[in-house]
Structure formats: structure tokens, C-alpha cells
Design an enzyme around this catalytic site. Sequence first.
Site, PDB file in Angstrom:
ATOM      1  N   GLU A  99      42.652  18.467 -38.046  1.00 46.61           N
ATOM      2  CA  GLU A  99      41.621  18.911 -37.544  1.00 46.61           C
ATOM      3  C   GLU A  99      41.484  18.481 -36.119  1.00 46.61           C
ATOM      4  O   GLU A  99      42.882  18.106 -35.290  1.00 46.61           O
ATOM      5  CB  GLU A  99      40.290  17.929 -38.062  1.00 46.61           C
ATOM      6  CG  GLU A  99      40.372  16.008 -38.025  1.00 46.61           C
ATOM      7  CD  GLU A  99      39.094  15.304 -38.713  1.00 46.61           C
ATOM      8  OE1 GLU A  99      37.868  16.355 -39.208  1.00 46.61           O
ATOM      9  OE2 GLU A  99      39.885  14.442 -39.236  1.00 46.61           O
ATOM     10  N   LYS A 152      33.648   7.721 -41.804  1.00 51.51           N
ATOM     11  CA  LYS A 152      33.444   7.943 -40.335  1.00 51.51           C
ATOM     12  C   LYS A 152      33.961   6.366 -39.446  1.00 51.51           C
ATOM     13  O   LYS A 152      32.767   5.986 -38.834  1.00 51.51           O
ATOM     14  CB  LYS A 152      32.152   8.502 -40.129  1.00 51.51           C
ATOM     15  CG  LYS A 152      32.616   9.113 -38.881  1.00 51.51           C
ATOM     16  CD  LYS A 152      30.875  10.285 -38.379  1.00 51.51           C
ATOM     17  CE  LYS A 152      30.419  11.021 -37.103  1.00 51.51           C
ATOM     18  NZ  LYS A 152      31.276  11.126 -36.581  1.00 51.51           N
ATOM     19  N   LEU A 155      37.880  14.239 -41.367  1.00 52.36           N
ATOM     20  CA  LEU A 155      36.205  14.296 -41.380  1.00 52.36           C
ATOM     21  C   LEU A 155      35.232  15.456 -42.448  1.00 52.36           C
ATOM     22  O   LEU A 155      35.927  16.677 -41.860  1.00 52.36           O
ATOM     23  CB  LEU A 155      35.786  13.801 -40.457  1.00 52.36           C
ATOM     24  CG  LEU A 155      34.087  12.850 -40.243  1.00 52.36           C
ATOM     25  CD1 LEU A 155      34.070  11.170 -41.046  1.00 52.36           C
ATOM     26  CD2 LEU A 155      33.136  13.656 -39.355  1.00 52.36           C
ATOM     27  N   TYR A 159      29.920   4.537 -38.127  1.00 50.17           N
ATOM     28  CA  TYR A 159      28.936   4.597 -37.454  1.00 50.17           C
ATOM     29  C   TYR A 159      28.164   5.862 -37.787  1.00 50.17           C
ATOM     30  O   TYR A 159      29.327   7.699 -38.990  1.00 50.17           O
ATOM     31  CB  TYR A 159      29.456   5.024 -35.867  1.00 50.17           C
ATOM     32  CG  TYR A 159      30.498   6.036 -35.447  1.00 50.17           C
ATOM     33  CD1 TYR A 159      31.471   6.006 -36.559  1.00 50.17           C
ATOM     34  CD2 TYR A 159      30.365   7.297 -34.945  1.00 50.17           C
ATOM     35  CE1 TYR A 159      32.660   7.186 -35.868  1.00 50.17           C
ATOM     36  CE2 TYR A 159      30.917   8.030 -34.566  1.00 50.17           C
ATOM     37  CZ  TYR A 159      32.071   8.263 -34.838  1.00 50.17           C
ATOM     38  OH  TYR A 159      32.744   9.282 -34.190  1.00 50.17           O
TER      39      TYR A 159
HETATM   40  C1  LIG Z   1      37.196  13.133 -36.289  1.00 55.00           C
HETATM   41  C2  LIG Z   1      35.787  14.368 -36.460  1.00 55.00           C
HETATM   42  N1  LIG Z   1      36.800  15.383 -37.237  1.00 55.00           N
HETATM   43  C3  LIG Z   1      34.784  16.254 -37.635  1.00 55.00           C
HETATM   44  C4  LIG Z   1      33.749  15.668 -37.078  1.00 55.00           C
HETATM   45  C5  LIG Z   1      32.823  16.659 -36.558  1.00 55.00           C
HETATM   46  O1  LIG Z   1      31.506  16.195 -38.196  1.00 55.00           O
HETATM   47  P1  LIG Z   1      30.112  16.990 -37.482  1.00 55.00           P
HETATM   48  O2  LIG Z   1      29.958  18.351 -37.864  1.00 55.00           O
HETATM   49  O3  LIG Z   1      29.697  16.194 -38.787  1.00 55.00           O
HETATM   50  O4  LIG Z   1      29.680  16.453 -36.442  1.00 55.00           O
HETATM   51  C6  LIG Z   1      33.599  15.229 -35.797  1.00 55.00           C
HETATM   52  C7  LIG Z   1      32.564  14.227 -35.376  1.00 55.00           C
HETATM   53  O5  LIG Z   1      32.692  13.438 -34.840  1.00 55.00           O
HETATM   54  C8  LIG Z   1      34.630  13.642 -35.949  1.00 55.00           C
HETATM   55  O6  LIG Z   1      35.318  12.672 -35.050  1.00 55.00           O
END
Ligand SMILES: Cc1ncc(COP(=O)(O)O)c(C=O)c1O
Length: 294
Positions: A183, A151, A207, A33
Amino acid sequence: MSRIIYLNGELTASNAARIDVDDRGFLFGDGVYEAIRVIDGAFVEGPPHMERLALGMEGVELSADAASIVSELTDAAGRVLESNDLMSGDALVYMQVTRGAAPRTHQFPTGGVRPTTYVSATRFAPPSAMQERGASAITHPDLRWRRCDLKTVNLLPNVLAKQPPHAAGAAEALLVRDGVVTEGSHTNVFAVLRGVVRTHPCTNDILPGITRANVLRLARTEGLRVDERPILVAELMEADEVFITGTTTDVMPVTWIDGRPAGSGEPGPIARMLLEKYLTDISGSRSVVATIPV
Ligand SMILES: Cc1ncc(COP(=O)(O)O)c(C=O)c1O
């Protein structure tokens, strides 16, 4: 409240949409997603989000034709935004692809099963008040698998991690694996240590956040020293500043961790500066979502 969503080629009311009970997203969490911020009908950082979605599909071998699904979902996002009167102001688009519906077997189905494609959009309220006062967070064991760079919709460990801070009135869970803060449950984590902006490197353990990449770029442009190196929990508790980044969080100062003040206990100067630069940047970096059919 019912809204118009896109499912497998059709726009339909969310409460009338039907997903097959054999859908592998439902049975196995077998899908990927994206969540993308939209300002005045245009994606914020559209190309990197769509590229991450395509890489995710390739990463879980979901489709031989990721490019055509990306293009289908991009068009669908425009139609969903239009149908829900979200072409002006702040909105959030959610898109998901699963391996489709087929009798339940662990191995991939054969015979050209069509992936299930889904897009929805909602009004988005930027978290300005919390950015102003700072957020609280709680550390939590990182119980996820070894491909956190993808993701996927398999979010149960993230869901379980987010519940304790939510119940305690805190904003985020900071995930800890082997003494390292990887994270957040839905954000990337940064610390400012002796003037250096630190964040976990892009490995399989995190991620690769689109916001993370932007904030690192902005930090470098501002002449800050940046180090993509794991942060130990002990270091986090001694940091001058801690902040998290994400599509729905922007840059969020973290001022309280596990019941103790983080840094000075107030939003720090570097987080505030990066938030301001980031907000200016996203208002100028939008890409057209789609040509709306007339
Ligand atoms: C586990 C995780 N880490 C980091 C992020 C931040 O990513 P982004 O800046 O692309 O939204 C997300 C976003 O949903 C996430 O699910």
C-alpha cells in the site's frame, strides 16, 4: 495557530492542552487513531471509521469498553467541529486513544488507568488540482510490523517512507515487501492490469481502507472486473493505470513512479471515472456526527 481541541473530557485551546509525560502514546506509540472527512458538519462514512477504531482498540487490547470510547469521541467530534466553526464546508476530524498515563513499563499498566482521548478538527482542502494532473510516487521498502491492519499511532516507518517522495516533490511512497506493492504510506494502491482493477487483499499487510472498500464497491457496480490480489512491483510498472485511495486523497491517479511515466503518464479513464463516482457517492453518504448540546 491555536484551535479548540478535545482532551480527556474537556474542550481546550490546543496550545494550552497538557498531556502527561508518562502517557503511553508519547512513550511507546501505544494507541490507535482515525482520520475522518467531514462535509457540512457530517461524517463521510462515519460508521465504518468508528467500527475500525473499535476493532483497533480491541486489536491492541486497549480498552475493555471500546464502545463507550467510540461514543465519547463521536460526541467530542461534534463539539470540536462546532467550536472551530467547521460545521459547513470540508473539514477533517482526527481522533486518537492511547492506553493512558502510567509509570513506564512495557507491560500494560494495572489499576484501571484511564485511556487518553483526543479529538481535533481542521479545515480540509480537497486535492482537486493534483487529481486533475496526476500524482508522482516513489517506491520504498515496507519496513512496518506484521499488523498493518491496525491503525496505530506507531507511524515511524510511514514517516520515514514519506520523506523521500516529499523531498523529491512527489506525493506518495508506494511500499514494497518481498516484491509486492502492499500500500502507500497513507493510502491504498490500485493498478489496472489488462482491464482488471487490482489491489492488495485485506490481510495483516495493509490497512483496510474505508476509501478502498468504497472504490471496490463502486468499481463492481460499474461492471468492472476487480481482483483483490497482490500487485508485483514489475506489474505496477507495466500497468495501464495506477491510482491510490484514502480519506485525504479520494481517488488519486498516479502518473509517475520512480521517475518513469506510470501507464500513459496521464490520469487514466478508469481512475477518472472512479474518482467522479466516488465524489458523488461521498456527497450523499454522510452520517450525522453528533447532536450538538445546546
Ligand atoms: C497505511 C494506510 N493505508 C491506507 C489508508 C487509507 O485508508 P482510508 O481510506 O480509510 O483513509 C491510510 C489512511 O490513513 C493509511 O494510513
